[in-house]
Design a protein around this motif. Structure first.
Motif, short mmCIF file in Angstrom:
data_model
loop_
_atom_site.label_atom_id
_atom_site.label_comp_id
_atom_site.label_asym_id
_atom_site.label_seq_id
_atom_site.Cartn_x
_atom_site.Cartn_y
_atom_site.Cartn_z
N PRO A 14 12.62 3.12 -35.57
CA PRO A 14 12.12 4.02 -36.93
C PRO A 14 12.71 3.04 -38.45
CG PRO A 14 13.33 5.27 -35.96
CD PRO A 14 13.35 4.17 -35.01
N PRO A 15 11.50 3.22 -38.75
CA PRO A 15 12.61 2.64 -40.02
C PRO A 15 12.79 3.44 -40.57
CG PRO A 15 10.27 3.39 -40.78
CD PRO A 15 10.64 3.55 -38.75
N GLU A 16 14.01 3.32 -42.05
CA GLU A 16 15.34 3.32 -42.26
C GLU A 16 14.71 3.79 -43.93
OE1 GLU A 16 18.23 4.90 -41.26
OE2 GLU A 16 17.91 3.88 -39.69
N PRO A 17 14.33 5.67 -43.74
CA PRO A 17 14.09 5.93 -45.26
C PRO A 17 14.94 5.22 -46.54
CG PRO A 17 15.25 7.77 -44.40
CD PRO A 17 15.52 6.48 -43.36
N PRO A 18 14.07 5.41 -48.03
CA PRO A 18 14.84 4.72 -48.91
C PRO A 18 16.12 5.71 -48.93
CG PRO A 18 12.61 4.84 -48.89
CD PRO A 18 12.62 5.83 -48.29
N GLY A 29 2.52 3.30 -57.69
CA GLY A 29 1.86 2.73 -56.62
C GLY A 29 2.37 2.12 -55.48
N GLU A 30 1.76 1.34 -54.86
CA GLU A 30 1.67 0.05 -53.59
C GLU A 30 2.95 -0.29 -53.64
OE1 GLU A 30 -1.60 -2.11 -53.09
OE2 GLU A 30 -2.84 -0.47 -54.21
N HIS A 36 6.18 1.86 -48.99
CA HIS A 36 6.87 0.83 -47.85
C HIS A 36 7.02 1.19 -46.90
CE1 HIS A 36 5.80 -3.09 -50.26
NE2 HIS A 36 5.77 -2.44 -51.51
N TYR A 37 7.36 2.04 -47.47
CA TYR A 37 8.54 3.49 -45.88
C TYR A 37 7.17 3.46 -44.99
CZ TYR A 37 10.55 6.75 -43.51
OH TYR A 37 11.25 7.18 -42.55
N ASN A 38 6.09 4.53 -46.08
CA ASN A 38 5.24 4.96 -45.19
C ASN A 38 3.97 3.83 -44.03
OD1 ASN A 38 5.57 7.39 -45.78
ND2 ASN A 38 4.57 7.41 -47.95
N GLU A 39 4.06 3.30 -44.64
CA GLU A 39 3.47 1.79 -44.16
C GLU A 39 3.98 1.41 -42.78
OE1 GLU A 39 2.78 -1.27 -46.89
OE2 GLU A 39 1.25 -0.03 -48.03
N GLU A 43 3.82 1.63 -39.10
CA GLU A 43 3.12 0.18 -38.11
C GLU A 43 4.54 0.64 -36.83
OE1 GLU A 43 3.11 -3.13 -36.10
OE2 GLU A 43 1.90 -1.93 -37.23
N TYR A 44 5.26 1.38 -37.18
CA TYR A 44 6.32 1.96 -36.20
C TYR A 44 5.92 3.00 -35.06
CZ TYR A 44 9.87 5.54 -33.79
OH TYR A 44 10.30 6.30 -32.48
N ALA A 45 4.68 4.02 -35.49
CA ALA A 45 3.83 5.04 -34.67
C ALA A 45 3.16 4.04 -33.62
CB ALA A 45 3.67 6.42 -35.37
#
Length: 61
Positions: A14-18, A29-30, A36-39, A43-45
């Motif tokens: 899993p990605p590391e949270p900020p 925003g973007e 970026h973490y949510n994206e 992708e991890y899911a």
């Protein structure tokens, strides 16, 4: 389809949270580190589900 042996197909991580202080808390925003973490989480899911599907077909043991 990838026919790699199971030992060559590790589970995705899993990605590391900020980290504390990475978010500017300014509603950017973007470009937000949380966006970026949510994206990355999405992708991890997806990759985890694909990995699990590959390993369900593998014989136990």
């Amino acid at each position: 389809m990838n026919d790699r042996p199971v030992h060559d197909d590790p589970a995705p991580l899993p990605p590391e949270p900020p980290q504390e202080g990475e978010c500017c808390e300014d509603g950017c925003g973007e470009a937000c580190v949380w966006a970026h973490y949510n994206e990355a989480r999405a992708e991890y899911a997806r990759t985890l589900a694909e990995w699990q599907a590959r390993h369900v077909r593998e014989p136990a043991g």
